[in-house]
Scaffold this motif. Sequence first.
Motif, PDB file in Angstrom:
ATOM      1  N   MET A   1       0.843  -1.201   0.000  1.00 54.10           N
ATOM      2  CA  MET A   1       0.000   0.000   0.000  1.00 54.10           C
ATOM      3  C   MET A   1       0.877   1.250   0.000  1.00 54.10           C
ATOM      4  O   MET A   1       1.822   1.340   0.776  1.00 54.10           O
ATOM      5  N   GLN A   2       0.573   2.180  -0.892  1.00 48.78           N
ATOM      6  CA  GLN A   2       1.351   3.416  -0.972  1.00 48.78           C
ATOM      7  C   GLN A   2       1.150   4.251   0.296  1.00 48.78           C
ATOM      8  O   GLN A   2       0.079   4.242   0.897  1.00 48.78           O
ATOM      9  N   THR A   3       2.206   4.977   0.653  1.00 48.86           N
ATOM     10  CA  THR A   3       2.152   5.803   1.856  1.00 48.86           C
ATOM     11  C   THR A   3       2.616   7.223   1.562  1.00 48.86           C
ATOM     12  O   THR A   3       3.264   7.488   0.544  1.00 48.86           O
ATOM     13  N   GLN A  10       4.209   8.411   8.842  1.00 50.31           N
ATOM     14  CA  GLN A  10       3.923   7.702   7.599  1.00 50.31           C
ATOM     15  C   GLN A  10       2.500   7.159   7.655  1.00 50.31           C
ATOM     16  O   GLN A  10       2.155   6.419   8.576  1.00 50.31           O
ATOM     17  N   VAL A  11       1.676   7.568   6.700  1.00 56.41           N
ATOM     18  CA  VAL A  11       0.273   7.154   6.691  1.00 56.41           C
ATOM     19  C   VAL A  11      -0.078   6.591   5.322  1.00 56.41           C
ATOM     20  O   VAL A  11       0.523   6.965   4.307  1.00 56.41           O
ATOM     21  N   PRO A  12      -1.052   5.666   5.257  1.00 61.36           N
ATOM     22  CA  PRO A  12      -1.512   5.174   3.953  1.00 61.36           C
ATOM     23  C   PRO A  12      -1.982   6.335   3.083  1.00 61.36           C
ATOM     24  O   PRO A  12      -2.551   7.319   3.578  1.00 61.36           O
ATOM     25  N   VAL A  45      -5.794   8.181   8.177  1.00 61.78           N
ATOM     26  CA  VAL A  45      -6.183   9.588   8.163  1.00 61.78           C
ATOM     27  C   VAL A  45      -7.700   9.733   8.112  1.00 61.78           C
ATOM     28  O   VAL A  45      -8.372   9.095   7.302  1.00 61.78           O
ATOM     29  N   ILE A  46      -8.231  10.580   8.989  1.00 58.02           N
ATOM     30  CA  ILE A  46      -9.620  11.027   8.902  1.00 58.02           C
ATOM     31  C   ILE A  46      -9.578  12.538   8.834  1.00 58.02           C
ATOM     32  O   ILE A  46      -9.036  13.192   9.727  1.00 58.02           O
ATOM     33  N   ASP A  47     -10.137  13.091   7.768  1.00 58.78           N
ATOM     34  CA  ASP A  47     -10.089  14.531   7.522  1.00 58.78           C
ATOM     35  C   ASP A  47     -11.466  15.135   7.758  1.00 58.78           C
ATOM     36  O   ASP A  47     -12.464  14.676   7.199  1.00 58.78           O
ATOM     37  N   THR A  48     -11.523  16.169   8.600  1.00 56.32           N
ATOM     38  CA  THR A  48     -12.787  16.835   8.876  1.00 56.32           C
ATOM     39  C   THR A  48     -12.534  18.335   9.044  1.00 56.32           C
ATOM     40  O   THR A  48     -11.447  18.828   8.741  1.00 56.32           O
ATOM     41  N   ALA A  49     -13.543  19.071   9.486  1.00 53.85           N
ATOM     42  CA  ALA A  49     -13.408  20.524   9.626  1.00 53.85           C
ATOM     43  C   ALA A  49     -14.572  21.067  10.435  1.00 53.85           C
ATOM     44  O   ALA A  49     -15.665  20.496  10.415  1.00 53.85           O
ATOM     45  N   GLU A  50     -14.335  22.197  11.099  1.00 52.76           N
ATOM     46  CA  GLU A  50     -15.431  22.810  11.850  1.00 52.76           C
ATOM     47  C   GLU A  50     -16.536  23.292  10.917  1.00 52.76           C
ATOM     48  O   GLU A  50     -17.699  23.353  11.296  1.00 52.76           O
ATOM     49  N   MET A  51     -16.182  23.578   9.664  1.00 48.84           N
ATOM     50  CA  MET A  51     -17.179  24.051   8.703  1.00 48.84           C
ATOM     51  C   MET A  51     -18.164  22.956   8.323  1.00 48.84           C
ATOM     52  O   MET A  51     -19.322  23.234   8.030  1.00 48.84           O
TER      53      MET A  51
END
Length: 282
Positions: A1-3, A10-12, A45-51
Motif C-alpha cells: 500500500m502506498q504511503t 507515515q500514513v496510507p 487519516v480522517i479529515d474533517t473541519a469545523e465548517m
Amino acid sequence: MQTVTIAGHQVPAIGLGTWHMGDEPSLEKQEIEAIHAGVAAGAKVIDTAEMYGSGRAETLVGKAIKDIPREKLFLISKVLPTNASKDRMERSLDASLERLGVDEVDLYLYHWRGTTPLVETVAELQRLTEVGKTKAWGISNFDVADLEELWQLPNGSKAAANEDLFNLGSRGVEYSLLDWQADHKLPFIAYSPVGAPDQINTHLGSNPNVLEVARRHHASAYQVLLAWVVGHQQVLAIPQSSNAEHAKENVLAADIQLTSDDLNLLDEAYPAPTEKLPLDVL
C-alpha cells in the motif's frame, strides 16, 4: 500500500474524508460503519473541519472513533477564516477537540484565506502546535503564490501539508503547484479526488477510458481515479463515502499500480494542463 509522510508520520496514501457527513441523523449508523470499514481496511487519516455541517461532521467522527486506539488514527481538522485570528482560533480548536473527543489533532489546517493577516494566523497555528493542541499545522486552498508568501513569514515553512482540490478532471495543480510542493517537501492532500457534484467533470467514473483501465485491473472506476491521484509523489487522497463497502474499496485502491499504458489512456480522456490555471476550489 502506498504511503505519504506528513509531519514525520507515515500514513496510507488514501484516508477518509467527511464533508457532508453528519448532516442527516437517519444516516448516522451507516456513516459510522463506513468510517469503521475504512479504518479496518487500513486507513489512518480522517479529515474533517469545523465548517462541515457546522461541527456535525466532527461530532460524527468523535462517535465513530471513541473505541479506536488513538495511535491508530491521524486526525485532521480545519479552522474557518473567520476564526483564524489570535483572538478566536484557540476557542475554535478547543471546540473541535471537544466534538472529536480527543486532546489534540495530528494536523490543523487553515481552511482558506480570509481577512486576517497571514502572519497572525501562522503565528497562532504555531503557538497552538507548541502548546500541544495540534501536533502540526498546515493550510488548505493555497496556490503557489500563497505558498511563496507563506514561506517568507516567521515559521511559515513549518507548514506540514497543503490541501487542495485535485482529481483526473481537475488537473490544474499539476502545472506548477505539485512540483513546488515536492521541491519544498510539502505533502499535498487531495480533496474530492474522484470528482465532485459542483464540478463540470462530474462523471469521471463513467468515462470509457476510465472504465477500460478499471476493467484491466478488475477494479471499480472510482478505484482507478483514486489510484491515479495517489500515483503522484507525496499525495494523500481523502475520498468521502457513507457506504461501508465503498469506503473499504476506496482504501484498497492504494494497492493498484497503473501502467504507462493506463496513464496514457487517462491522459487522452483528461489531458494535463499546458498553462497555469486558476486554483480550483469547491
